[in-house]
Design an enzyme around this catalytic site. Sequence first.
Site, PDB file in Angstrom:
ATOM      1  N   ASP A  41       0.802  -1.217   0.000  1.00  0.00           N
ATOM      2  CA  ASP A  41       0.000   0.000   0.000  1.00  0.00           C
ATOM      3  C   ASP A  41       0.840   1.273   0.000  1.00  0.00           C
ATOM      4  OD1 ASP A  41      -2.394  -1.360  -0.118  1.00  0.00           O
ATOM      5  OD2 ASP A  41      -2.547  -1.550   2.071  1.00  0.00           O
TER       6      ASP A  41
ATOM      7  N   ASP B 248      -5.034   5.676  13.751  1.00  0.00           N
ATOM      8  CA  ASP B 248      -3.700   6.134  13.370  1.00  0.00           C
ATOM      9  C   ASP B 248      -3.728   7.416  12.537  1.00  0.00           C
ATOM     10  OD1 ASP B 248      -2.274   4.222  14.763  1.00  0.00           O
ATOM     11  OD2 ASP B 248      -2.448   2.749  13.163  1.00  0.00           O
TER      12      ASP B 248
ATOM     13  N   ARG C 168       3.239   6.438  16.818  1.00  0.00           N
ATOM     14  CA  ARG C 168       2.764   7.450  15.879  1.00  0.00           C
ATOM     15  C   ARG C 168       3.350   8.839  16.124  1.00  0.00           C
ATOM     16  NH1 ARG C 168       2.647   3.495  13.237  1.00  0.00           N
ATOM     17  NH2 ARG C 168       0.766   2.279  12.877  1.00  0.00           N
TER      18      ARG C 168
ATOM     19  N   SER D 127      -4.850  -7.021   9.212  1.00  0.00           N
ATOM     20  CA  SER D 127      -4.102  -5.766   9.180  1.00  0.00           C
ATOM     21  C   SER D 127      -3.189  -5.747  10.397  1.00  0.00           C
ATOM     22  CB  SER D 127      -5.086  -4.590   9.212  1.00  0.00           C
ATOM     23  OG  SER D 127      -4.394  -3.415   9.567  1.00  0.00           O
TER      24      SER D 127
HETATM   25  N1  ARG Z   1      -6.039  -0.569  17.718  1.00  0.00           N
HETATM   26  C1  ARG Z   1      -4.657  -0.284  17.903  1.00  0.00           C
HETATM   27  C2  ARG Z   1      -4.454   1.198  18.008  1.00  0.00           C
HETATM   28  O1  ARG Z   1      -5.269   1.941  17.560  1.00  0.00           O
HETATM   29  C3  ARG Z   1      -3.793  -0.904  16.875  1.00  0.00           C
HETATM   30  C4  ARG Z   1      -3.942  -0.407  15.477  1.00  0.00           C
HETATM   31  C5  ARG Z   1      -3.049  -1.198  14.628  1.00  0.00           C
HETATM   32  N2  ARG Z   1      -3.012  -0.826  13.275  1.00  0.00           N
HETATM   33  C6  ARG Z   1      -3.052  -1.741  12.291  1.00  0.00           C
HETATM   34  N3  ARG Z   1      -2.904  -1.336  11.089  1.00  0.00           N
HETATM   35  N4  ARG Z   1      -3.250  -2.996  12.555  1.00  0.00           N
HETATM   36  O2  ARG Z   1      -3.475   1.632  18.555  1.00  0.00           O
END
Ligand code: ARG
Length: 429
Positions: free
Chosen positions: A13, A122, A93, A174
Amino acid sequence: MKRVVLAYSGGLDTSVAVAWLCEQYDAEVVTLTVDLGGGSLREGIERRAMSAGASRCYVVDAREHFVTDFVWPHLQANALYQGVYPLATALARPLIAQLLVEVARKERADAVAHDCAGKGNDQVRFDVATHALDPGLEVIAPMRAGTGLSREQSIDYAIARGIEVPVTKSEPYSIDVNLWGRSIEAGSLEDPWAGPPADVYEWTEDPSAAPAPVEITIEFEGGIPVGVDGERLAPVALVERLHTLGSAHGVGRIDHVEDRLVGIKSREIYEAPAATVLHRAHRALEGLTLSKDTLRFNRSVADEIAQLTYDGLWFSALHRDLRGYVASSQRVVSGEVRMRLDHGSAFVIGRRSPLSLYEKSLATYDEGDAFDHRSAVGFIEIFGLPLRTEAARHGAVGRRYGAAWTWTEPLLAGLPARISDPEAVEAAR
Ligand code: ARG
């Protein structure tokens, strides 16, 4: 638009995003890849970015900084989102955003870009952190804007442009990964009643297949782990050591229905062996070294910091100020914790500290008891005073005004009970 700095993972991606940004914005794309450990840095990342059309690639090893400036302060704070999630993804992040902004300035870019989807946390974290650091930068999110490509189309798109397509099997989930944890969502996990398939887990051993339990000792200084089993370890090495130990014993699997920032509940699986062991050990040491009032207050600070981090408000004043409190409160959290890793569980089985508030002569039920039992009577007299006053006044008032004082409803008559006197006991023999 002249130049965009894209947070680049090296997956399909983000590789497509490089080409898409070049085409849509007629921009020069500079990629930034941040190595946060745990396998987050892929092989041949620069080559792949270039094949997608990037004009320059930054690859930054931020592992140590990630641990010391992001992971450790959160461990000191006991920050777990909704009490369970060690925040691995969320912690990464703001660090990536900070580097994006720095690279954007160095490169005189007009925008930064990330490839988050439009319904996750994110995107919020990247956008909010970027604008906290530089309100003048545009943030572009190709996936959110809608490149309009399915997975198959993305592959075709990449091949047509000579982009090196990573040879990964089509992932059913994911996944986001760094040394503090592995976050897995989507696919068959979207049914919160369905047990996670075995292939969800890549780090941790199946607890039922784990080897015989082991005992380990973790040493802390000022709330920060500094050694394992008597060996002093640098931050990244320490996390890696506990990762290896924890994973081998199936420790750190977390299955959670989580409240996302964008208002939806989402089923998440995490693997966080080192985080699980360290959080538990740290809390055990706090229990020994901090007063009950500090411990109680820390619980609300932990929740607050976890929420701020989850919500992407890393660069807020409240977060900075709470961190100041946490750092100060941790000055006495030094000592050792013994743990047992046992088929998926990490138990605390011992703790000691030169700054311990535990006083054997006060706690003991054996000889050498220094606690004054007689003064307990006076203490209870004063401690119970407000409750006695309330019961005397409001118990009566409550009845007069008709408010049921339910604790005083008779209980004995409604419960099966045996009432015996000597004759009855004799007769029953
Ligand atoms: N739910 C978790 C968070 O918001 C993990 C997100 C993970 N992202 C992913 N692309 N799997 O921090």
